[in-house]
Design a protein around this motif. Structure first.
Motif, PDB file in Angstrom:
ATOM      1  N   ARG A 199      43.393 -32.399  11.991  1.00 51.01           N
ATOM      2  CA  ARG A 199      43.368 -33.686  12.223  1.00 51.01           C
ATOM      3  C   ARG A 199      42.259 -34.434  11.547  1.00 51.01           C
ATOM      4  NH1 ARG A 199      43.215 -34.139  18.481  1.00 51.01           N
ATOM      5  NH2 ARG A 199      41.830 -32.397  17.887  1.00 51.01           N
ATOM      6  N   LYS A 205      40.407 -41.631   9.469  1.00 51.94           N
ATOM      7  CA  LYS A 205      41.697 -42.633  10.105  1.00 51.94           C
ATOM      8  C   LYS A 205      41.279 -44.039   9.471  1.00 51.94           C
ATOM      9  CE  LYS A 205      41.212 -41.325  14.267  1.00 51.94           C
ATOM     10  NZ  LYS A 205      41.267 -41.101  15.658  1.00 51.94           N
ATOM     11  N   ASP A 213      47.274 -37.957  14.422  1.00 52.51           N
ATOM     12  CA  ASP A 213      47.920 -36.632  14.695  1.00 52.51           C
ATOM     13  C   ASP A 213      48.561 -35.833  13.368  1.00 52.51           C
ATOM     14  OD1 ASP A 213      50.168 -38.320  14.155  1.00 52.51           O
ATOM     15  OD2 ASP A 213      51.271 -37.447  15.616  1.00 52.51           O
ATOM     16  N   GLU A 215      48.031 -33.570  10.290  1.00 51.02           N
ATOM     17  CA  GLU A 215      47.232 -32.377  10.109  1.00 51.02           C
ATOM     18  C   GLU A 215      47.388 -31.882   8.602  1.00 51.02           C
ATOM     19  OE1 GLU A 215      47.841 -28.972  12.692  1.00 51.02           O
ATOM     20  OE2 GLU A 215      46.956 -30.018  14.570  1.00 51.02           O
TER      21      GLU A 215
END
Length: 342
Positions: A199, A205, A213, A215
């Motif tokens: 992740r 992010k 979430d 991966e």
């Protein structure tokens, strides 16, 4: 005692925005170098010292494309030729200051301080890692009180990231795999490794918009291009439909054996139209550079204080760093037999 950096190499002297209409000076490889632009924008690099007395030309003034010393007014053409001695009519024949080959590949200005005739045989390193697409980037400059090889070694072995920058590590990654490959040429070293799927870290992010979430593996590549240039490439989901690439392009230029000028360009090929992300990454990597510098400077202090040679132990993760150090040493050894231009 000779320096451990080669002179026959292109080094970053400044960023493009540092050199404008005025006189700019920086100490590079133990030499004081004056940089300025002619009216045409063409760059000039010359020794920052008057031939009359050891006065820095950078404290003088521009006279068109010429430079006049602020001490007695001795004036020089851009090619370093002395053309005016205010106190007399004639100019001593052959009087000149040394000039240096200089090239601009924005955002970097490169200078060659080695054997004059050898500069034309080698051009400043290209940056093919950027490819042909659009990239957004920022620049950070730092003066680090450590030998330039400590910087190269530091970035050729990123296993320190878990201890120095844990917040930058993806949450499911607890150990970096062994290097997949280390390639060595006559003058460069490169390595690569592929991590497990994980992740994203918080910064990934925020900067790329990757789902919390999601991966995917990470590809990490590093290249010791030359003693003056180090490039790192970091790719999220390298085999996916839309790999997200970020580059850390670092010019490392020794001021002396114990001080290095670092010119760091952070570039990415995603969210290129968002200046907030550019600033976010600039601030993040600038802060990381400060932490890196503190560790390297602490090591340099220990090196300077040691009264007898110490042998460090090496591990598998040091393979690329050791080869880079060997290349730099070989370049210095090669020059030592015929260096007459300094």
């Amino acid at each position: 005692m000779r320096a451990n950096y080669p002179f026959n190499c292109w080094y970053v002297a400044a960023t493009s925005d540092e050199v404008s209409d005025g006189l700019f000076t920086r100490r590079l490889l133990g030499k004081h170098v004056l940089l300025y632009r002619r009216a045409s924008g063409e760059l000039v690099a010359m020794e920052d010292r008057c031939v009359h007395r050891p006065h820095p030309l950078s404290t003088g003034r521009r006279d068109g494309d010429r430079v006049s010393c602020g001490y007695h007014g001795f004036t020089y053409d851009p090619d370093g030729t002395l053309v005016v001695v205010p106190s007399q009519e004639n100019v001593p024949p052959g009087a000149r200051v040394r000039t240096y080959p200089v090239r601009e590949q924005a955002p970097f200005i490169w200078v060659w301080l080695g054997e004059p005739g050898a500069a034309d045989l080698r051009q400043p390193p290209k940056l093919p890692w950027l490819g042909t697409g659009d990239w957004a980037s920022s620049i950070h400059k730092a003066e680090i009180k450590a030998n330039y090889l400590l910087l190269h070694e530091h970035y050729l072995d990123l296993t320190n990231v878990f201890h120095m920058h844990p917040e930058a590590v993806p949450p499911d990654l607890h150990r970096l795999p062994a290097l997949d490959e280390v390639e060595v040429s006559e003058r460069s070293v490169s390595y690569s490794r592929l991590t497990i799927a994980t992740r994203p870290a918080a910064w990934e992010k925020d900067a790329s918009g990757v789902a919390a979430d999601a991966e995917s593996p990470r590809l990490e590549e590093g290249v010791f291009v030359s003693p003056g240039l180090h490039v790192q490439r970091y790719v999220i989901d390298p085999h996916g439909e839309r790999p997200l690439s970020m580059l850390r392009i670092q010019g490392f230029t020794p001021e002396s054996e114990g001080v290095t000028h670092a010119f760091v360009r952070i570039a990415r090929d995603y969210a290129t139209d968002n200046p907030d992300i550019t600033e976010y990454l600039r601030a993040m990597f600038s802060e990381m550079t400060v932490r890196d510098a503190a560790a390297l400077e602490a090591m340099q202090v220990r090196i300077d204080e040691e009264t007898e040679p110490r042998r460090n132990i090496n591990v598998k993760a040091d393979r690329a760093a050791l080869r880079a150090r060997r290349i730099a040493r070989d370049m210095v050894d090669e020059e030592s037999g015929y260096r007459t231009w300094a």
